[in-house]
Enzyme design. Structure first.
Site, PDB file in Angstrom:
ATOM      1  N   GLY A  12       0.647  -1.332   0.091  1.00  0.00           N
ATOM      2  CA  GLY A  12      -0.143   0.080   0.100  1.00  0.00           C
ATOM      3  C   GLY A  12       0.990   1.112  -0.041  1.00  0.00           C
ATOM      4  O   GLY A  12       2.132   1.384   0.059  1.00  0.00           O
ATOM      5  N   ASP A  35       1.197  -8.999   1.610  1.00  0.00           N
ATOM      6  CA  ASP A  35      -0.233  -8.313   1.053  1.00  0.00           C
ATOM      7  C   ASP A  35      -0.917  -9.319   0.683  1.00  0.00           C
ATOM      8  O   ASP A  35      -0.491 -10.632   0.504  1.00  0.00           O
ATOM      9  CB  ASP A  35       0.181  -7.301  -0.035  1.00  0.00           C
ATOM     10  CG  ASP A  35      -0.718  -5.965   0.055  1.00  0.00           C
ATOM     11  OD1 ASP A  35      -1.830  -6.273   0.036  1.00  0.00           O
ATOM     12  OD2 ASP A  35      -0.148  -5.009   0.389  1.00  0.00           O
ATOM     13  N   TYR A 143     -14.484   4.774   7.577  1.00  0.00           N
ATOM     14  CA  TYR A 143     -13.028   4.680   7.938  1.00  0.00           C
ATOM     15  C   TYR A 143     -12.842   5.401   9.128  1.00  0.00           C
ATOM     16  O   TYR A 143     -12.117   4.917   9.999  1.00  0.00           O
ATOM     17  CB  TYR A 143     -12.170   5.486   6.722  1.00  0.00           C
ATOM     18  CG  TYR A 143     -10.880   5.600   7.026  1.00  0.00           C
ATOM     19  CD1 TYR A 143      -9.893   4.411   7.037  1.00  0.00           C
ATOM     20  CD2 TYR A 143      -9.982   6.749   6.991  1.00  0.00           C
ATOM     21  CE1 TYR A 143      -8.532   4.406   7.021  1.00  0.00           C
ATOM     22  CE2 TYR A 143      -8.600   6.915   7.118  1.00  0.00           C
ATOM     23  CZ  TYR A 143      -8.011   5.616   7.317  1.00  0.00           C
ATOM     24  OH  TYR A 143      -6.506   5.658   7.479  1.00  0.00           O
ATOM     25  N   LYS A 147     -11.340   3.693  12.471  1.00  0.00           N
ATOM     26  CA  LYS A 147     -10.252   4.078  13.125  1.00  0.00           C
ATOM     27  C   LYS A 147     -10.459   4.539  14.891  1.00  0.00           C
ATOM     28  O   LYS A 147      -9.545   4.119  15.567  1.00  0.00           O
ATOM     29  CB  LYS A 147      -9.488   5.246  12.577  1.00  0.00           C
ATOM     30  CG  LYS A 147      -8.846   4.847  11.063  1.00  0.00           C
ATOM     31  CD  LYS A 147      -7.566   3.941  11.110  1.00  0.00           C
ATOM     32  CE  LYS A 147      -7.038   3.337  10.250  1.00  0.00           C
ATOM     33  NZ  LYS A 147      -6.093   2.208  10.198  1.00  0.00           N
TER      34      LYS A 147
END
Length: 315
Positions: A12, A35, A143, A147
């Site tokens: 990423g 990954d 997101y 988080k």
């Protein structure tokens, strides 16, 4: 015992450069990149690489045992704009991958975890300027919700089970080595590409949208620093505010014009504007600076020089 590192999500945006840096410090044989798929890139070709699904506990446990891993960097996540298109999968990936590594640490199979949080944990009710370390958090994106929840679990696992987990809230990250990847702050990467290729850029954020930003070299520096710090120095086990600079699309365009005087920019805000409006404009990161000595090297001026120089070599 030697440090043996597993990076999950090594291909990423952050994982790519983090892998290179960690291999330069600890040696290729001590840093295992992984990954979901095997790409034909330097990360895969220049060291040990394993295909792993971050949602598969048994796969992760197997790799940890196989390579006698001490430290895990969990970089796999679905970013802000992409996650909005697939909320259920974003929640699953962002949360359950974290549970897997927290539970492996709780079981004594690994010593240390790095897990990245983000300015997306903040929301429209958060103070926008000089956002404090401890403040109102009412994130409005999948997101951000994942988080913020992750931060609470990190702190819980540290307090309840003694898990050594460390985290920083990344601002928008700017890098010349990876293409823009679906984040709300990625306009600040794309604008450099377009300046060199076309001499013009259409911003999906309005001209005066200020957001906290950081050059990737500084983000990697912070990540390595917090993991190398003594455990006693890490006083916050949810996640540390982290900052380097804040700017608007208009300000970054003005900086680019110092190098490309003919460069033009126009503005066509899309759904990402609403996301950006819910985030801080600037961040107070005094806790990171005091606790483990964080200090940024890059400003908008020297970052712009580096971005343009490196991208021109690529074109």
């Amino acid at each position: 015992m030697a440090t043996k590192i597993l990076i999950i999500g090594a291909c990423g945006q952050i994982g790519t450069e983090l892998t290179v840096k960690l291999r330069s410090i600890y040696g290729n044989d001590n840093v295992i990149a992984s990954d979901i798929r095997k790409l034909n890139n330097d990360i895969v070709n220049n060291g040990i690489f394993e295909v792993v699904n971050a949602l598969d506990y048994n796969q992760i446990e197997h790799l940890i045992e196989q390579y006698q891993i001490t430290d895990v960097y969990l970089m796999a996540a679905l970013l802000s704009a992409t996650a909005e298109k697939n909320p259920a999968f974003a929640w699953d990936l962002n949360m359950n991958s974290l549970f897997h590594v927290l539970n492996l640490a709780k079981a004594g199979k690994i010593k240390k975890i790095f897990w990245p949080s983000s300015i997306a944990v903040f929301g429209p009710t958060t103070p926008r300027d000089n956002t404090p370390q401890y403040t109102i958090m009412e994130p409005t994106t999948v997101y951000g919700i994942s988080k913020q929840t992750g931060e609470r679990w990190c702190e819980y696992y540290h307090n309840q089970y003694g898990v050594d987990v460390r985290s920083i809230r990344y601002p928008g990250l700017i890098s010349w080595t990876t293409e823009p990847g679906g984040g709300t702050t990625d306009y600040a990467v794309d604008i450099y590409h377009k300046a060199i290729e076309k001499g013009s850029f259409t911003s999906f954020l309005s001209e005066d949208t200020a957001l906290p930003m950081m050059y990737m070299d500084d983000a990697i520096k912070a990540t390595v620093s917090i993991m190398q710090a003594d455990s006693e120095q890490i006083k916050i086990r949810s996640s540390y505010n982290l900052s380097a600079m804040s700017f608007t699309p208009k300000e970054i365009a003005a900086e680019i014009r110092k190098h490309y005087p003919e460069f033009t920019i126009d503005y066509n805000p899309d759904f990402r504007q609403k996301i950006a409006d819910s985030w801080p404009a600037s961040i107070d990161d005094s806790s990171a600076r005091e606790d483990w000595g964080w200090k940024n090297d890059y400003t908008i001026e020297n970052m712009t020089v580096e971005m343009i120089d490196n991208l021109k070599k690529q074109k």
